[in-house]
Motif scaffolding. Sequence first.
Motif, PDB file in Angstrom:
ATOM      1  N   ASN A   1      -1.981 -11.474  -5.597  1.00  0.00           N
ATOM      2  CA  ASN A   1      -2.158 -10.493  -6.668  1.00  0.00           C
ATOM      3  C   ASN A   1      -0.830 -10.067  -7.276  1.00  0.00           C
ATOM      4  O   ASN A   1      -0.726  -9.878  -8.494  1.00  0.00           O
ATOM      5  CB  ASN A   1      -2.911  -9.278  -6.136  1.00  0.00           C
ATOM      6  CG  ASN A   1      -4.341  -9.583  -5.771  1.00  0.00           C
ATOM      7  OD1 ASN A   1      -4.903 -10.601  -6.193  1.00  0.00           O
ATOM      8  ND2 ASN A   1      -4.955  -8.721  -4.975  1.00  0.00           N
ATOM      9  N   LEU A   2       0.179  -9.912  -6.439  1.00  0.00           N
ATOM     10  CA  LEU A   2       1.499  -9.550  -6.954  1.00  0.00           C
ATOM     11  C   LEU A   2       2.079 -10.686  -7.782  1.00  0.00           C
ATOM     12  O   LEU A   2       2.682 -10.462  -8.837  1.00  0.00           O
ATOM     13  CB  LEU A   2       2.430  -9.197  -5.786  1.00  0.00           C
ATOM     14  CG  LEU A   2       3.849  -8.747  -6.153  1.00  0.00           C
ATOM     15  CD1 LEU A   2       3.825  -7.546  -7.088  1.00  0.00           C
ATOM     16  CD2 LEU A   2       4.644  -8.419  -4.886  1.00  0.00           C
TER      17      LEU A   2
ATOM     18  N   ILE B   1      -7.029  -2.809   1.661  1.00  0.00           N
ATOM     19  CA  ILE B   1      -6.414  -3.222   0.385  1.00  0.00           C
ATOM     20  C   ILE B   1      -7.321  -2.986  -0.813  1.00  0.00           C
ATOM     21  O   ILE B   1      -6.896  -3.170  -1.958  1.00  0.00           O
ATOM     22  CB  ILE B   1      -5.969  -4.698   0.424  1.00  0.00           C
ATOM     23  CG1 ILE B   1      -7.172  -5.643   0.462  1.00  0.00           C
ATOM     24  CG2 ILE B   1      -5.037  -4.956   1.598  1.00  0.00           C
ATOM     25  CD1 ILE B   1      -6.799  -7.104   0.265  1.00  0.00           C
TER      26      ILE B   1
ATOM     27  N   CYS C   1       0.563  -2.385  -1.968  1.00  0.00           N
ATOM     28  CA  CYS C   1      -0.509  -3.077  -1.268  1.00  0.00           C
ATOM     29  C   CYS C   1       0.063  -4.092  -0.287  1.00  0.00           C
ATOM     30  O   CYS C   1      -0.377  -4.175   0.869  1.00  0.00           O
ATOM     31  CB  CYS C   1      -1.419  -3.772  -2.281  1.00  0.00           C
ATOM     32  SG  CYS C   1      -2.836  -4.593  -1.531  1.00  0.00           S
ATOM     33  N   LEU C   2       1.058  -4.849  -0.730  1.00  0.00           N
ATOM     34  CA  LEU C   2       1.675  -5.854   0.146  1.00  0.00           C
ATOM     35  C   LEU C   2       2.369  -5.185   1.326  1.00  0.00           C
ATOM     36  O   LEU C   2       2.238  -5.642   2.480  1.00  0.00           O
ATOM     37  CB  LEU C   2       2.677  -6.687  -0.661  1.00  0.00           C
ATOM     38  CG  LEU C   2       3.418  -7.779   0.102  1.00  0.00           C
ATOM     39  CD1 LEU C   2       2.445  -8.764   0.730  1.00  0.00           C
ATOM     40  CD2 LEU C   2       4.406  -8.496  -0.817  1.00  0.00           C
TER      41      LEU C   2
ATOM     42  N   ARG D   1       0.574  -2.891  -6.734  1.00  0.00           N
ATOM     43  CA  ARG D   1       0.547  -4.228  -6.144  1.00  0.00           C
ATOM     44  C   ARG D   1       1.614  -4.355  -5.051  1.00  0.00           C
ATOM     45  O   ARG D   1       1.384  -4.968  -4.005  1.00  0.00           O
ATOM     46  CB  ARG D   1       0.780  -5.279  -7.234  1.00  0.00           C
ATOM     47  CG  ARG D   1      -0.340  -5.423  -8.252  1.00  0.00           C
ATOM     48  CD  ARG D   1      -1.659  -5.787  -7.603  1.00  0.00           C
ATOM     49  NE  ARG D   1      -2.649  -6.276  -8.562  1.00  0.00           N
ATOM     50  CZ  ARG D   1      -3.927  -6.381  -8.319  1.00  0.00           C
ATOM     51  NH1 ARG D   1      -4.419  -6.018  -7.132  1.00  0.00           N
ATOM     52  NH2 ARG D   1      -4.766  -6.835  -9.232  1.00  0.00           N
TER      53      ARG D   1
ATOM     54  N   THR E   1      -3.808 -12.314   0.118  1.00  0.00           N
ATOM     55  CA  THR E   1      -4.407 -11.787  -1.115  1.00  0.00           C
ATOM     56  C   THR E   1      -3.421 -10.878  -1.843  1.00  0.00           C
ATOM     57  O   THR E   1      -3.298 -10.932  -3.076  1.00  0.00           O
ATOM     58  CB  THR E   1      -5.690 -11.011  -0.790  1.00  0.00           C
ATOM     59  OG1 THR E   1      -6.637 -11.908  -0.207  1.00  0.00           O
ATOM     60  CG2 THR E   1      -6.287 -10.386  -2.037  1.00  0.00           C
ATOM     61  N   SER E   2      -2.700 -10.058  -1.095  1.00  0.00           N
ATOM     62  CA  SER E   2      -1.717  -9.152  -1.702  1.00  0.00           C
ATOM     63  C   SER E   2      -0.584  -9.939  -2.352  1.00  0.00           C
ATOM     64  O   SER E   2      -0.115  -9.586  -3.444  1.00  0.00           O
ATOM     65  CB  SER E   2      -1.162  -8.196  -0.644  1.00  0.00           C
ATOM     66  OG  SER E   2      -2.189  -7.426  -0.056  1.00  0.00           O
TER      67      SER E   2
ATOM     68  N   PHE F   1      -6.074  -0.466  -3.536  1.00  0.00           N
ATOM     69  CA  PHE F   1      -4.941  -1.046  -4.260  1.00  0.00           C
ATOM     70  C   PHE F   1      -5.432  -2.068  -5.290  1.00  0.00           C
ATOM     71  O   PHE F   1      -4.943  -2.110  -6.421  1.00  0.00           O
ATOM     72  CB  PHE F   1      -3.987  -1.737  -3.284  1.00  0.00           C
ATOM     73  CG  PHE F   1      -3.305  -0.823  -2.310  1.00  0.00           C
ATOM     74  CD1 PHE F   1      -2.195  -0.092  -2.675  1.00  0.00           C
ATOM     75  CD2 PHE F   1      -3.773  -0.687  -1.009  1.00  0.00           C
ATOM     76  CE1 PHE F   1      -1.548   0.745  -1.778  1.00  0.00           C
ATOM     77  CE2 PHE F   1      -3.144   0.140  -0.099  1.00  0.00           C
ATOM     78  CZ  PHE F   1      -2.030   0.863  -0.484  1.00  0.00           C
ATOM     79  N   GLN F   2      -6.388  -2.895  -4.858  1.00  0.00           N
ATOM     80  CA  GLN F   2      -6.913  -3.917  -5.766  1.00  0.00           C
ATOM     81  C   GLN F   2      -7.616  -3.281  -6.963  1.00  0.00           C
ATOM     82  O   GLN F   2      -7.451  -3.736  -8.103  1.00  0.00           O
ATOM     83  CB  GLN F   2      -7.891  -4.835  -5.021  1.00  0.00           C
ATOM     84  CG  GLN F   2      -7.221  -5.725  -4.007  1.00  0.00           C
ATOM     85  CD  GLN F   2      -8.167  -6.747  -3.404  1.00  0.00           C
ATOM     86  OE1 GLN F   2      -7.765  -7.835  -3.037  1.00  0.00           O
ATOM     87  NE2 GLN F   2      -9.439  -6.416  -3.288  1.00  0.00           N
TER      88      GLN F   2
ATOM     89  N   ASP G   1      -5.550 -10.715   4.179  1.00  0.00           N
ATOM     90  CA  ASP G   1      -5.292  -9.641   3.205  1.00  0.00           C
ATOM     91  C   ASP G   1      -3.839  -9.634   2.751  1.00  0.00           C
ATOM     92  O   ASP G   1      -3.538  -9.208   1.627  1.00  0.00           O
ATOM     93  CB  ASP G   1      -5.663  -8.282   3.800  1.00  0.00           C
ATOM     94  CG  ASP G   1      -7.169  -8.062   3.826  1.00  0.00           C
ATOM     95  OD1 ASP G   1      -7.906  -8.930   3.322  1.00  0.00           O
ATOM     96  OD2 ASP G   1      -7.609  -7.030   4.373  1.00  0.00           O
TER      97      ASP G   1
ATOM     98  N   ALA H   1      -0.339  -3.865   3.751  1.00  0.00           N
ATOM     99  CA  ALA H   1      -1.032  -4.948   4.449  1.00  0.00           C
ATOM    100  C   ALA H   1      -0.151  -5.514   5.560  1.00  0.00           C
ATOM    101  O   ALA H   1      -0.632  -5.768   6.678  1.00  0.00           O
ATOM    102  CB  ALA H   1      -1.419  -6.043   3.455  1.00  0.00           C
TER     103      ALA H   1
END
Length: 787
Positions: free
Chosen positions: A396-397, A349, A375-376, A372, A392-393, A352-353, A389, A379
């Motif tokens: 972040n979204l 990830i 990334c999800l 974002r 975290t995804s 992406f981050q 992770d 993951a």
Amino acid sequence: MGGIGKTELALQYAIAQLEQEQYPGGFCWLRARDQEIATQIVSFAQTKLGITLPDGLDEKGQVDYSWGHWREGDVLVVLDDVTEFDAVEPYLPPSDPKFKVLLTTRLNLGSSVQSLSIEELDDESALALLETLVGPDRIYSQLEAAKTLCGWVGNLPLGLELLGRFLARKLDWSFEKLVERLESKKLTAKALIAKESGMTAQLGVASALELSWVELSEVEQELACLLGMFAIAPIPWHLVEECLFDQDNDDLEDLRDEGLRDRNLLKRVEESTYQLHQIVKEFFRIKLHERTDKGESLKTAYCRGIVGIEQGIDERPTIDVITEIKGCIPHLEELIRKWIDHLSDDDLILPFQGIGRYYEGQGNYGLALPWRQKCLVQAKKRFGTEHPDVATSLNNLALLHYNQGRYSEAKPLYDQALEMRQKLLGSEHPDVAQSLNNLALLFDRQGRYSEAEPLYVQALEMCQKLLGGEHPDVATSLNNLASLFDRQGRYSEAEPLYDQALEMCQKLLGNEHPDVAMCLNNLATLYYKQGRYSEAEPLYDRALEMRQKLLGGEHPDVATSLINLATVYESQGRYSEAEPLYDQALEMRQKLLGNEHPDVAVCLNSLAGLYESQGRYSEAEPLYVQTLEMCQKLLGNEHPDVAQSLNNLAFLYYTLERYSEAEPLYDQALEMRQKLLGNEHPDVAQSLNNLAKLYYIQGRYSKAKPLYVQSLEMLQKLLGNEHPNVARSLNNLAELYDIQGRYSKAKSLYEQSLNILQNLLGDEHPYTFKVQSNFDDCCKKIKELDT
């Protein structure tokens, strides 16, 4: 590079010159690749010029004799496709002005030879070349697809000629169909292989590049394969060095310059930055996939080097970081698009981050969103539905949705992230504290203060316990809790937390950092709300200057600073200074956030308030209405910002003497504020005061007085005795006593109000002048009564 059209260009030049009779001595074309130059020269002299060579001459002597007995007049000699200059140099014509020698080559022959480097065609010329082969009707009926075809071969003349001749044969093929075939088969597509008579080039694209490839050493080929993994964009050379960190940098430069650049397979575009032609990149990728031995190790090296870009992009990147990292972003994106399966679990990830922070750091939320989301998806695909992770995804979204003002979309993602982190990481973990803080921010922004506070407190205590008393995350938690107290009117509780957060940020991050600017801005806002304008303005100035320097001229935080500084100017009656700042902030937010965002509504509301202060009521009303509708749509019907919009529109109606329209809005705003903010809050006091003023102007004094008194007592309790809003409340109550003939009470309140305003705003402020007039009139009435 191969296929750029060197041979065709030389041929067309020669034809044009011969037609103009520029070379009466003739035109001699010699093929240099894998051919005996001496044999060609001697044969030409014998068959074309009728030169008879003496017996007993060796090869070099025969060549020299031929040049020496050439016909008179200027001569054009072309050596096409020179691969080894040392092999042809002994046979070049003598230094006689009549001999003009033109070489086509992929080599860099140095400064001793006058050279013309042939670039790929520009877009217009590429379309024109394609048009000569397929006709204008097919081009302009499928213009976008034609442009795509040109782009696919990077405007390479050989590629365009091959595609054009292929389409000329395939009359039933659409350009879209050919694009699809190229996408699926790349350089192995028949359209890039087949050759026809009449073409100068006798090789397909891949075959033309193969001639250069076989001349590369093993290590040069490895470097070429690695470069082929990069995006079609300039490549900062330090990225290559980071991918091949175990190799000597000087050796890498030699491979680059002597192996690839000298053969025109790689182009230097600026200092320490290089680029591959699109077709060359595709060719190198084919070669990479053919390397079963070192192909995987090269992919691993590339992924390891490129993913490291992410470490240079922090949560709040400055403009210097953005500028430095800008050239790396296309390659980080290419890593995700093409090589994601080669990333390790630990690194999955990270790219992406990095991309998300890069775009979000500039306020480009629309560009950040797809990364974002991807990334999800990735993951979950790699780790399943429950993994740190994945959490975290989700977080972040959700944060991105929050920044876009899409709170209803952010909430369930925050909830999922918090629940997953607590389950996987335990109830006490920095990531859990982050989730608590983010969820609190959301509640805070929605006006759900009672739900936000315990989460802020819990996040702060957890950060202090896990990270120590001094840490940037602790400073963030202190700042967030202080902001909540600030919005609730709990100024005495907010100020020490703001001070602590600012001191901690300056100590840990230095005096020039976006978080320090944020702390300065928030502390200034607190001073402003307390009427401490002389303390607020320099902090707002510092925050704005710092944000412009660190974040660039266009950024959401810069817009916030512009609005805040304009608000101070407006409160001091400096309207001509405030208006351009409001306009600039509104334009910036609309550009960065779109027209439908709560922060845009704030701008519209502020600008409407300025117009109202200037008596520009016809300009203010549509903005107030637009603000109210936008807040209701984006935030729901019950939110502090909606209450503020109702109050502001009602005040405008009051000013315009449209009392029947103002009263229900005032009632609605007061009821909403009491429900959302509690019975003791500066905004509730404002609503009480405004409703009382409406009753007063309508002569409903018995209803006005208790509201005025309640508002005054609340403001004195919450804001202290020295505040502009307290002064206004004193003046309003004084006006009520004044009109009732209770002059002595009115005079006392006018005098208190005037003293506060003179201390805080000065004698020249419009409101100070108004209260002074009220006080003077009241004194005059008392004197007349005494008389």
